[in-house]
Design a protein around this motif. Structure first.
Motif, PDB file in Angstrom:
ATOM      1  N   LEU A   1       0.878  -1.218   0.359  1.00 15.67           N
ATOM      2  CA  LEU A   1      -0.325  -0.157  -0.268  1.00 15.67           C
ATOM      3  C   LEU A   1       1.231   0.903   0.264  1.00 15.67           C
ATOM      4  N   LEU A   2       1.963   1.374   0.134  1.00  9.65           N
ATOM      5  CA  LEU A   2       3.174   2.008   0.686  1.00  9.65           C
ATOM      6  C   LEU A   2       3.981   1.749   0.093  1.00  9.65           C
ATOM      7  N   ALA A   3       4.395   1.692  -1.165  1.00  6.46           N
ATOM      8  CA  ALA A   3       5.253   1.722  -1.803  1.00  6.46           C
ATOM      9  C   ALA A   3       5.811   2.715  -2.202  1.00  6.46           C
ATOM     10  N   LYS A   4       4.554   3.453  -2.810  1.00 10.18           N
ATOM     11  CA  LYS A   4       5.070   4.826  -3.840  1.00 10.18           C
ATOM     12  C   LYS A   4       4.691   5.912  -3.120  1.00 10.18           C
ATOM     13  N   LEU A   5       5.301   5.700  -1.083  1.00 11.14           N
ATOM     14  CA  LEU A   5       6.321   7.169  -0.976  1.00 11.14           C
ATOM     15  C   LEU A   5       7.206   7.175  -0.171  1.00 11.14           C
ATOM     16  N   PRO A   6       7.754   8.407  -0.942  1.00 10.84           N
ATOM     17  CA  PRO A   6       9.294   8.422  -0.259  1.00 10.84           C
ATOM     18  C   PRO A   6       9.656   7.840   1.169  1.00 10.84           C
ATOM     19  N   SER A   7      10.571   7.106   1.397  1.00  6.85           N
ATOM     20  CA  SER A   7      11.070   5.992   2.520  1.00  6.85           C
ATOM     21  C   SER A   7      11.065   7.736   3.796  1.00  6.85           C
ATOM     22  N   ARG A   8      10.768   8.649   3.219  1.00  7.62           N
ATOM     23  CA  ARG A   8      11.139   9.872   4.328  1.00  7.62           C
ATOM     24  C   ARG A   8      10.111   9.843   4.980  1.00  7.62           C
ATOM     25  N   TYR A   9       8.692  10.036   4.512  1.00  6.92           N
ATOM     26  CA  TYR A   9       7.293   9.673   5.512  1.00  6.92           C
ATOM     27  C   TYR A   9       8.008   8.048   6.021  1.00  6.92           C
ATOM     28  N   LEU A  10       8.380   6.905   5.502  1.00 11.16           N
ATOM     29  CA  LEU A  10       7.623   6.272   6.139  1.00 11.16           C
ATOM     30  C   LEU A  10       9.106   5.589   7.428  1.00 11.16           C
ATOM     31  N   SER A  11       8.156   5.091   8.368  1.00 11.18           N
ATOM     32  CA  SER A  11       9.540   4.259   9.676  1.00 11.18           C
ATOM     33  C   SER A  11       8.544   3.192  10.212  1.00 11.18           C
ATOM     34  N   GLN A  12       9.836   2.027   9.871  1.00 10.85           N
ATOM     35  CA  GLN A  12       8.744   0.142  10.507  1.00 10.85           C
ATOM     36  C   GLN A  12       9.078   0.649  11.488  1.00 10.85           C
ATOM     37  N   PHE A  13       8.907  -0.933  12.552  1.00  9.77           N
ATOM     38  CA  PHE A  13       9.110  -0.956  14.015  1.00  9.77           C
ATOM     39  C   PHE A  13       8.756  -2.679  14.017  1.00  9.77           C
ATOM     40  N   SER A  14       9.821  -3.679  14.868  1.00 10.14           N
ATOM     41  CA  SER A  14       9.993  -4.661  14.995  1.00 10.14           C
ATOM     42  C   SER A  14       9.074  -5.364  15.401  1.00 10.14           C
ATOM     43  N   GLU A  15       7.767  -4.521  16.505  1.00 14.09           N
ATOM     44  CA  GLU A  15       6.637  -5.119  17.203  1.00 14.09           C
ATOM     45  C   GLU A  15       5.436  -3.779  17.298  1.00 14.09           C
ATOM     46  N   ILE A  16       4.592  -3.984  17.788  1.00 16.78           N
ATOM     47  CA  ILE A  16       3.049  -2.676  17.269  1.00 16.78           C
ATOM     48  C   ILE A  16       3.688  -2.079  18.354  1.00 16.78           C
ATOM     49  N   THR A  17       4.273  -3.102  20.314  1.00 23.62           N
ATOM     50  CA  THR A  17       4.010  -2.030  20.915  1.00 23.62           C
ATOM     51  C   THR A  17       4.794  -0.288  20.815  1.00 23.62           C
ATOM     52  N   HIS A  18       6.177  -1.127  20.134  1.00 20.21           N
ATOM     53  CA  HIS A  18       7.460   0.031  19.697  1.00 20.21           C
ATOM     54  C   HIS A  18       6.235   0.843  18.812  1.00 20.21           C
ATOM     55  N   GLY A  19       5.571   0.842  18.041  1.00 19.72           N
ATOM     56  CA  GLY A  19       4.997   2.009  16.852  1.00 19.72           C
ATOM     57  C   GLY A  19       3.843   2.943  18.034  1.00 19.72           C
ATOM     58  N   ILE A  20       3.098   1.792  18.778  1.00 22.32           N
ATOM     59  CA  ILE A  20       2.506   2.532  19.694  1.00 22.32           C
ATOM     60  C   ILE A  20       2.855   4.016  20.230  1.00 22.32           C
ATOM     61  N   ARG A  21       4.639   3.383  20.707  1.00 23.07           N
ATOM     62  CA  ARG A  21       5.029   4.456  21.546  1.00 23.07           C
ATOM     63  C   ARG A  21       5.606   4.858  20.940  1.00 23.07           C
ATOM     64  N   MET A  22       5.850   5.600  19.717  1.00 21.79           N
ATOM     65  CA  MET A  22       6.453   6.405  18.578  1.00 21.79           C
ATOM     66  C   MET A  22       5.280   7.409  18.202  1.00 21.79           C
ATOM     67  N   LEU A  23       3.659   7.162  18.438  1.00 20.20           N
ATOM     68  CA  LEU A  23       3.019   7.874  18.289  1.00 20.20           C
ATOM     69  C   LEU A  23       2.557   8.624  18.779  1.00 20.20           C
ATOM     70  N   THR A  24       2.995   7.929  20.739  1.00 21.34           N
ATOM     71  CA  THR A  24       2.573   8.992  21.706  1.00 21.34           C
ATOM     72  C   THR A  24       3.565   9.447  21.698  1.00 21.34           C
ATOM     73  N   ALA A  25       4.153   9.979  21.624  1.00 17.60           N
ATOM     74  CA  ALA A  25       5.770  10.870  21.380  1.00 17.60           C
ATOM     75  C   ALA A  25       5.941  11.390  20.221  1.00 17.60           C
ATOM     76  N   ASN A  26       4.917  11.403  19.350  1.00 15.49           N
ATOM     77  CA  ASN A  26       4.448  12.316  17.918  1.00 15.49           C
ATOM     78  C   ASN A  26       5.775  12.476  17.164  1.00 15.49           C
ATOM     79  N   ARG A  27       6.438  11.193  16.927  1.00 16.50           N
ATOM     80  CA  ARG A  27       7.053  10.777  15.998  1.00 16.50           C
ATOM     81  C   ARG A  27       6.342   9.947  15.183  1.00 16.50           C
TER      82      ARG A  27
END
Length: 256
Positions: free
Chosen positions: A156-182
């Motif tokens: 779905l996100l393949a067309k986006l520039p990589s500078r807009y994308l972040s990957q995380f190994s566990e969803i809990t890490h993504g939640i913390r990134m979202l909470t920290a406004n990253r």
């Protein structure tokens, strides 16, 4: 030496005989289990969800009915698929129903038993975002996070520039990134998000859009093609129980 009465001797001999039979039966059962072939699946479901435990239990039960022992191995997303495709493992635990459209995985055979159906949704703590869709997400220049190795999000996100994308190994890490406004938004299935939220006790972000709907199925390496029909039937029979815990991960949407 005191001799036992005849009746007592007969009783003792009977007890010893029963004990021998029980021991032999136990040894025979253990030997039969040890001699059964083993099927090994790789699985890329993130370990911070309960889904992997329910899949493990499902496959253990299903393959036992077919006369096999079962082993589940955690692997990173792409590695899990490549191991199954190359025959390093015998199959993959849960992947998109249209995986065979990808020419990289032509050695995989879909088992036609739907495990879960789910939506890929966008979540955020921001209140100023418009409804997010698969079309407008490409133009909004948002910081987007998603789980590493998940083919649906990557497609779905393949067309986006990589500078807009972040990957995380566990969803809990993504939640913390979202909470920290990253991140501005996180793209995940709702059931996996909820399981991760339960684990860490974090406030829940709000859903800002649905990007796509999918179904997840088991896959076998082509050398086990003959197992696909009977495995599908056994899984369907097990999942016909409306209270099976795997159903709690399905969302109300038509699977692809």
């Amino acid at each position: 030496m005191t001799c036992l009465p005849n009746n007592s001797q007969r009783t003792l001999r009977a007890l010893i005989w029963i004990l021998c039979l029980c021991t032999a039966a136990g040894a025979c059962g253990s030997s039969t289990a040890a001699q059964r072939p083993t099927i090994t699946f790789s699985c890329a479901v993130t370990p911070d969800s309960k889904l992997i435990g329910h899949l493990h239990a499902l496959y253990t039960q299903a393959f036992s009915q077919l006369g096999y022992n079962f082993v589940l191995r955690d692997r990173p997303g792409r590695r899990s698929l490549s191991d199954a495709n190359e025959g390093i493992t015998d199959g993959e635990c849960a992947r998109l129903g249209k995986l065979n459209d990808n020419p990289s995985y032509q050695n995989l055979v879909r088992v036609d038993a739907l495990l879960v159906h789910f939506k890929l949704s966008a979540y955020s703590f921001r209140d100023d975002l418009p409804p997010i869709t698969a079309d407008n997400i490409l133009n909004l220049k948002l910081r987007i996070g998603y789980p590493r190795g998940h083919a649906a999000q990557e497609a779905l996100l393949a067309k986006l520039p990589s500078r807009y994308l972040s990957q995380f190994s566990e969803i809990t890490h993504g939640i913390r990134m979202l909470t920290a406004n990253r991140l501005d938004i996180m793209v995940v299935p709702e059931a996996l998000l909820n399981a991760a939220l339960d684990e860490i006790g974090s406030p829940a972000p709000h859903k800002v859009g649905v990007l796509a709907a999918y179904g997840a199925y088991p896959y076998l390496n082509s050398k086990h093609r003959h197992l696909a029909p009977p495995l599908a039937e056994v899984i369907k029979e097990i999942l016909s129980d409306p209270h099976h815990p795997l159903h709690s991960f399905s969302e109300s949407t038509q699977a692809n």
